[in-house]
Design a protein around this motif. Sequence first.
Motif, PDB file in Angstrom:
ATOM      1  N   UNK A   1       0.835  -1.206   0.000  1.00  0.00           N
ATOM      2  CA  UNK A   1       0.000   0.000   0.000  1.00  0.00           C
ATOM      3  C   UNK A   1       0.867   1.253   0.000  1.00  0.00           C
ATOM      4  N   UNK A   2       1.973   1.221   0.754  1.00  0.00           N
ATOM      5  CA  UNK A   2       2.900   2.350   0.761  1.00  0.00           C
ATOM      6  C   UNK A   2       3.442   2.594  -0.644  1.00  0.00           C
ATOM      7  N   UNK A   3       3.814   1.521  -1.325  1.00  0.00           N
ATOM      8  CA  UNK A   3       4.343   1.623  -2.688  1.00  0.00           C
ATOM      9  C   UNK A   3       3.276   2.156  -3.642  1.00  0.00           C
ATOM     10  N   UNK A   4       2.055   1.620  -3.543  1.00  0.00           N
ATOM     11  CA  UNK A   4       0.968   2.079  -4.418  1.00  0.00           C
ATOM     12  C   UNK A   4       0.694   3.566  -4.214  1.00  0.00           C
ATOM     13  N   UNK A   5       0.647   3.996  -2.959  1.00  0.00           N
ATOM     14  CA  UNK A   5       0.369   5.400  -2.672  1.00  0.00           C
ATOM     15  C   UNK A   5       1.490   6.309  -3.178  1.00  0.00           C
ATOM     16  N   UNK A   6       2.723   5.841  -3.025  1.00  0.00           N
ATOM     17  CA  UNK A   6       3.859   6.638  -3.482  1.00  0.00           C
ATOM     18  C   UNK A   6       3.873   6.731  -5.007  1.00  0.00           C
ATOM     19  N   UNK A   7       3.546   5.637  -5.673  1.00  0.00           N
ATOM     20  CA  UNK A   7       3.464   5.660  -7.133  1.00  0.00           C
ATOM     21  C   UNK A   7       2.373   6.619  -7.612  1.00  0.00           C
ATOM     22  N   UNK A   8       1.235   6.610  -6.904  1.00  0.00           N
ATOM     23  CA  UNK A   8       0.147   7.517  -7.263  1.00  0.00           C
ATOM     24  C   UNK A   8       0.559   8.968  -7.059  1.00  0.00           C
ATOM     25  N   UNK A   9       1.289   9.214  -5.964  1.00  0.00           N
ATOM     26  CA  UNK A   9       1.766  10.572  -5.695  1.00  0.00           C
ATOM     27  C   UNK A   9       2.720  11.043  -6.792  1.00  0.00           C
TER      28      UNK A   9
END
Length: 372
Positions: free
Chosen positions: A158-166
């Motif tokens: 989830x951290x990776x997904x959120x960072x990619x979205x950012x």
Amino acid sequence: MNPEANRFGKGIKFISVSDILNNDYIDYDRIIMAVTPSKKELEEFGVKRGDILFQRSSETLEDVGRANVYMDDRIALFGGFVIRGKKKSEYEPYFMRYALSAPINRKKIIVKGAGAQHFNIGQDGLSKVLMNIPDIDEQTKIGHLLRLIDERITTQNKIIDNLQSLIKGLNDSFHDNQQGEAISFGELGHSYSGLSGKSGDDFGQGSPYITYLNVFQNNVIDEEQIGLVNVDANESQNTISYGDILFTLSSETPEETGIGSVYLGQSGKYYLNSFCFGVRINHPQKVYPPYLAHLVSSSQFRKFVYPLAQGSTRFNLQKNDFMKKKFMLLPIEKQKEIAKTLNTLHNKLSVEYKLLDLYSIQKAHLLRSMFI
């Protein structure tokens, strides 16, 4: 159980093979399919908390007999593609889920699979699989530990997904309605082709070259994903240089045509695969190379490329039109600001990926060492 099509979509949740394979455990809310069962079907095919579900068949021997555990208090249903385990009082469900996925036990299950092009396993085969099972207290501790690691892996994803979205959101916002210079790649530099005159026998040894997948998968060329090709000393082949932008020439979809990647290494002796072309910038005062990696991955630049992909079953980038078409190039100081911000986030993303790898390695090690 083979419900008629009009019974699907409503009623009680129905566990499919994908629910078994795609979740770390099965709960009612994650199940997509539903069916209206008869009373007899509900009694015969009802699944309760702690039941173990096995995939009965698979196209590959490696996947036959994969298992998962149902961890919800609400009754669900299962169908003919799975086998339900019993004797729940003798095992802790989470432990059993991990035990059945441990390499040593997977090997025991796989050898029971039968078939040639399609592999199957039945209740008789599964009943003959012998496993070392500790007492219930030890099972609970092991299951709890591995569950904690799984939860951390989920959080890390989830951290990776959120960072990619950012990163994507910021990159798009940086290029949205910005003022700059309308210019073409033909005005900035010149294009060059990839390898020519090569056959399959030429690859696998020799000099390093940039593969198609390296360009397709990375905004910045990864020098650990390099292929090898035989190139004679008298051959005239193009090599790439620092700051070159590499583009894919074709794809099965227009959205994936003209994907770009930037070379920021210093080797100077890499060749380029035949299915890509390169653009060399001749005006370094106008372009900051690290910024190009973000430009070519922005939604605005992708929209710039889409109309240049032509074809029906396979799409090809019209290179001449691509080199002539103008796009908006930001001032170089703005390019440096954008690159600095996004590179910081990309470095953070790289660290998070490394953490994910470490958690996954830790889990794999425990599955090998705790189940012997």
